[in-house]
Design a protein around this motif. Structure first.
Motif, PDB file in Angstrom:
ATOM      1  N   TYR A 129       0.876  -1.275   0.041  1.00  0.00           N
ATOM      2  CA  TYR A 129       0.119  -0.077  -0.011  1.00  0.00           C
ATOM      3  C   TYR A 129       1.165   1.266  -0.044  1.00  0.00           C
ATOM      4  N   LEU A 130       2.198   1.217  -0.078  1.00  0.00           N
ATOM      5  CA  LEU A 130       3.059   2.340  -0.392  1.00  0.00           C
ATOM      6  C   LEU A 130       3.693   2.339  -1.568  1.00  0.00           C
ATOM      7  N   ASN A 131       3.990   3.442  -2.136  1.00  0.00           N
ATOM      8  CA  ASN A 131       4.563   3.559  -3.366  1.00  0.00           C
ATOM      9  C   ASN A 131       5.882   3.185  -3.169  1.00  0.00           C
ATOM     10  N   ILE A 132       7.014   3.551  -4.551  1.00  0.00           N
ATOM     11  CA  ILE A 132       8.324   2.912  -4.309  1.00  0.00           C
ATOM     12  C   ILE A 132       8.917   3.793  -3.305  1.00  0.00           C
ATOM     13  N   ILE A 133       8.888   5.312  -3.348  1.00  0.00           N
ATOM     14  CA  ILE A 133       9.771   5.938  -2.501  1.00  0.00           C
ATOM     15  C   ILE A 133       9.390   5.885  -1.141  1.00  0.00           C
ATOM     16  N   ASP A 134       8.184   5.667  -0.832  1.00  0.00           N
ATOM     17  CA  ASP A 134       7.820   5.582   0.516  1.00  0.00           C
ATOM     18  C   ASP A 134       8.126   4.115   1.222  1.00  0.00           C
ATOM     19  N   ASN A 135       8.513   3.437   0.295  1.00  0.00           N
ATOM     20  CA  ASN A 135       8.819   2.046   0.929  1.00  0.00           C
ATOM     21  C   ASN A 135      10.388   2.147   1.092  1.00  0.00           C
ATOM     22  N   ILE A 136      10.980   3.009   0.286  1.00  0.00           N
ATOM     23  CA  ILE A 136      12.508   3.172   0.644  1.00  0.00           C
ATOM     24  C   ILE A 136      12.765   3.903   1.800  1.00  0.00           C
ATOM     25  N   VAL A 137      11.775   5.002   2.040  1.00  0.00           N
ATOM     26  CA  VAL A 137      12.312   5.725   3.046  1.00  0.00           C
ATOM     27  C   VAL A 137      11.699   5.277   4.342  1.00  0.00           C
ATOM     28  N   LEU A 138      10.634   4.647   4.533  1.00  0.00           N
ATOM     29  CA  LEU A 138      10.017   3.934   5.428  1.00  0.00           C
ATOM     30  C   LEU A 138      11.061   3.509   6.912  1.00  0.00           C
ATOM     31  N   PRO A 139      11.929   2.561   6.298  1.00  0.00           N
ATOM     32  CA  PRO A 139      12.924   2.310   8.000  1.00  0.00           C
ATOM     33  C   PRO A 139      13.564   3.360   8.232  1.00  0.00           C
ATOM     34  N   SER A 140      14.081   4.510   7.371  1.00  0.00           N
ATOM     35  CA  SER A 140      14.715   5.883   8.031  1.00  0.00           C
ATOM     36  C   SER A 140      13.815   6.680   8.673  1.00  0.00           C
ATOM     37  N   MET A 141      12.618   6.704   8.305  1.00  0.00           N
ATOM     38  CA  MET A 141      11.664   7.555   9.073  1.00  0.00           C
ATOM     39  C   MET A 141      11.322   7.483  10.524  1.00  0.00           C
ATOM     40  N   ARG A 142      11.438   6.123  10.657  1.00  0.00           N
ATOM     41  CA  ARG A 142      11.248   5.870  12.027  1.00  0.00           C
ATOM     42  C   ARG A 142      12.256   6.544  13.082  1.00  0.00           C
ATOM     43  N   ASN A 143      11.552   6.936  14.185  1.00  0.00           N
ATOM     44  CA  ASN A 143      12.186   8.013  14.921  1.00  0.00           C
ATOM     45  C   ASN A 143      12.926   9.043  14.580  1.00  0.00           C
ATOM     46  N   ASN A 144      12.657   9.564  13.227  1.00  0.00           N
ATOM     47  CA  ASN A 144      13.341  10.926  12.610  1.00  0.00           C
ATOM     48  C   ASN A 144      12.543  11.575  11.768  1.00  0.00           C
ATOM     49  N   ARG A 145      11.233  11.637  12.122  1.00  0.00           N
ATOM     50  CA  ARG A 145      10.332  12.372  11.161  1.00  0.00           C
ATOM     51  C   ARG A 145      10.447  13.912  10.916  1.00  0.00           C
ATOM     52  N   LYS A 146      11.376  14.513  11.942  1.00  0.00           N
ATOM     53  CA  LYS A 146      11.851  15.946  11.687  1.00  0.00           C
ATOM     54  C   LYS A 146      12.469  15.914  10.064  1.00  0.00           C
ATOM     55  N   ASN A 147      13.293  15.016   9.919  1.00  0.00           N
ATOM     56  CA  ASN A 147      14.435  15.191   8.849  1.00  0.00           C
ATOM     57  C   ASN A 147      13.774  14.625   7.541  1.00  0.00           C
ATOM     58  N   ALA A 148      12.440  14.413   7.545  1.00  0.00           N
ATOM     59  CA  ALA A 148      11.578  13.929   6.292  1.00  0.00           C
ATOM     60  C   ALA A 148      12.096  14.518   5.005  1.00  0.00           C
ATOM     61  N   PRO A 149      12.132  15.680   4.806  1.00  0.00           N
ATOM     62  CA  PRO A 149      12.536  16.233   3.588  1.00  0.00           C
ATOM     63  C   PRO A 149      14.055  15.674   3.129  1.00  0.00           C
ATOM     64  N   LYS A 150      14.939  15.783   4.166  1.00  0.00           N
ATOM     65  CA  LYS A 150      16.255  15.375   3.893  1.00  0.00           C
ATOM     66  C   LYS A 150      16.364  14.069   3.314  1.00  0.00           C
ATOM     67  N   ILE A 151      15.550  13.172   4.301  1.00  0.00           N
ATOM     68  CA  ILE A 151      15.435  11.801   4.059  1.00  0.00           C
ATOM     69  C   ILE A 151      14.989  11.455   2.564  1.00  0.00           C
ATOM     70  N   ALA A 152      13.759  12.372   2.183  1.00  0.00           N
ATOM     71  CA  ALA A 152      13.433  12.006   0.767  1.00  0.00           C
ATOM     72  C   ALA A 152      14.435  12.295  -0.401  1.00  0.00           C
ATOM     73  N   GLU A 153      15.168  13.374   0.107  1.00  0.00           N
ATOM     74  CA  GLU A 153      16.160  13.789  -0.853  1.00  0.00           C
ATOM     75  C   GLU A 153      17.168  12.863  -1.090  1.00  0.00           C
ATOM     76  N   LYS A 154      17.547  12.137  -0.139  1.00  0.00           N
ATOM     77  CA  LYS A 154      18.491  11.226  -0.013  1.00  0.00           C
ATOM     78  C   LYS A 154      17.973   9.913  -0.923  1.00  0.00           C
ATOM     79  N   ALA A 155      16.804   9.581  -0.637  1.00  0.00           N
ATOM     80  CA  ALA A 155      16.186   8.499  -1.219  1.00  0.00           C
ATOM     81  C   ALA A 155      16.332   8.724  -2.800  1.00  0.00           C
TER      82      ALA A 155
END
Ligand SMILES: Nc1ncnc2c1ncn2[C@@H]1O[C@H](COP(=O)(O)OP(=O)(O)OP(=O)(O)O)[C@@H](O)[C@H]1O
Ligand SMILES: [Mg+2]
Length: 252
Positions: free
Chosen positions: A100-126
């Motif tokens: 139920y998640l698209n490709i990029i959301d699957n990629i960032v999911l484990p990194s987002m845990r405990n780290n929602r503040k950095n969401a834009p940075k994490i997405a950029e890295k992905a």
């Protein structure tokens, strides 16, 4: 050479009392930082079990696993999962992604845990990783709307998100055709050249031929090893021949 993982007389048995079998029968291995190790052996010889044991995904019946100087058999599950999440990456034959998640959301999911503040940075890295492995245009696609090779690339991105010290792969090219498999191996070789250690279980001589060292398993033991020169993109055919000869000698 600094060791990233030391497996010390690992025993893993399944079954109860009268019907117990050592699937890992006193295996000792050492993996250097930045080393690329391949594990080969017949079906049922204990390759996946060894990978699970060395990555702290599974408990041991006996023996120890030391990761960066820390005894994984002595720490709690919380600390262990933290180490796995931050220091290790995992790639399997069939990428395990949430439907139920698209490709990029699957990629960032484990990194987002405990780290929602950095969401834009994490997405950029992905996005950067996705461009690098050639799936830059697919970030919003559903996981059912990409090919097996593209999904495997997404799995590689997910494994690379936290800059792991080591990536464990269990037949990561096993479900791919030979062209996709070669592309994926090029990515692995590149990652390894940048200093990430790799431990790949494979039955494919072409994959193993890129490693620094091959361990051959039989009945829960490492029965032989083949050391190779560091792969520099050249002489792959010679390397494959060498591996094939050794496989025959070992009987796989
Ligand atoms: N949870 C379990 N309970 C009982 N036996 C198990 C369990 N997991 C694995 N085994 C057995 O341990 C042995 C080694 O399994 P393992 O999955 O490590 O083999 P493998 O070398 O990875 O094989 P393949 O190439 O088929 O993936 C097999 O005989 C398997 O049946
Ligand atoms: Mg297996």
């Amino acid at each position: 050479m600094k060791k990233i993982i030391i497996g010390d007389h690992i025993v893993k048995s399944f079954g109860v009392k009268d019907d117990q079998r050592n699937v890992l029968d006193g295996v000792s291995v050492e993996i250097n930082e930045g080393e690329f190790v391949a594990i080969m052996g017949p079906s049922g010889s204990g390759k996946s079990t060894l990978m699970f044991a060395l990555s702290g995904m599974d408990s041991l019946t006996n023996g120890r696993v030391i990761f960066e100087g820390m005894d994984l058999t002595e720490i709690g599950e919380k600390e262990l999962s933290e180490i796995r999440r931050i220091k290790m990456g995992f790639i399997f034959q069939q990428p395990t992604m949430l439907k139920y998640l698209n490709i990029i959301d699957n990629i960032v999911l484990p990194s987002m845990r405990n780290n929602r503040k950095n969401a834009p940075k994490i997405a950029e890295k992905a996005r950067k990783l996705m461009r690098r492995v050639g799936i830059g245009d697919f970030e919003k696609r559903d996981i059912t709307q990409v090919s097996g090779g593209q999904l495997q690339r997404a799995g590689i991105c997910r494994a690379l998100m936290n800059n792991p010290k080591i990536i464990f792969g269990d037949e990561p090219t096993g479900a791919l055709n030979s062209k996709s498999s070669e592309d994926i191996m090029d990515i692995f070789s590149e990652i390894n050249m940048e200093g990430t250690a790799l431990m790949l279980v494979t039955h494919d001589a072409k994959v193993a031929a890129r490693s620094d060292r091959i361990m051959f398993m039989h009945d829960g033991k490492i029965v032989s090893e083949l050391k190779l020169e560091k792969f520099n993109g050249k002489d792959i055919e010679d390397r494959i021949n060498e591996v094939t000869v050794k496989m025959r000698e070992v009987g796989i």
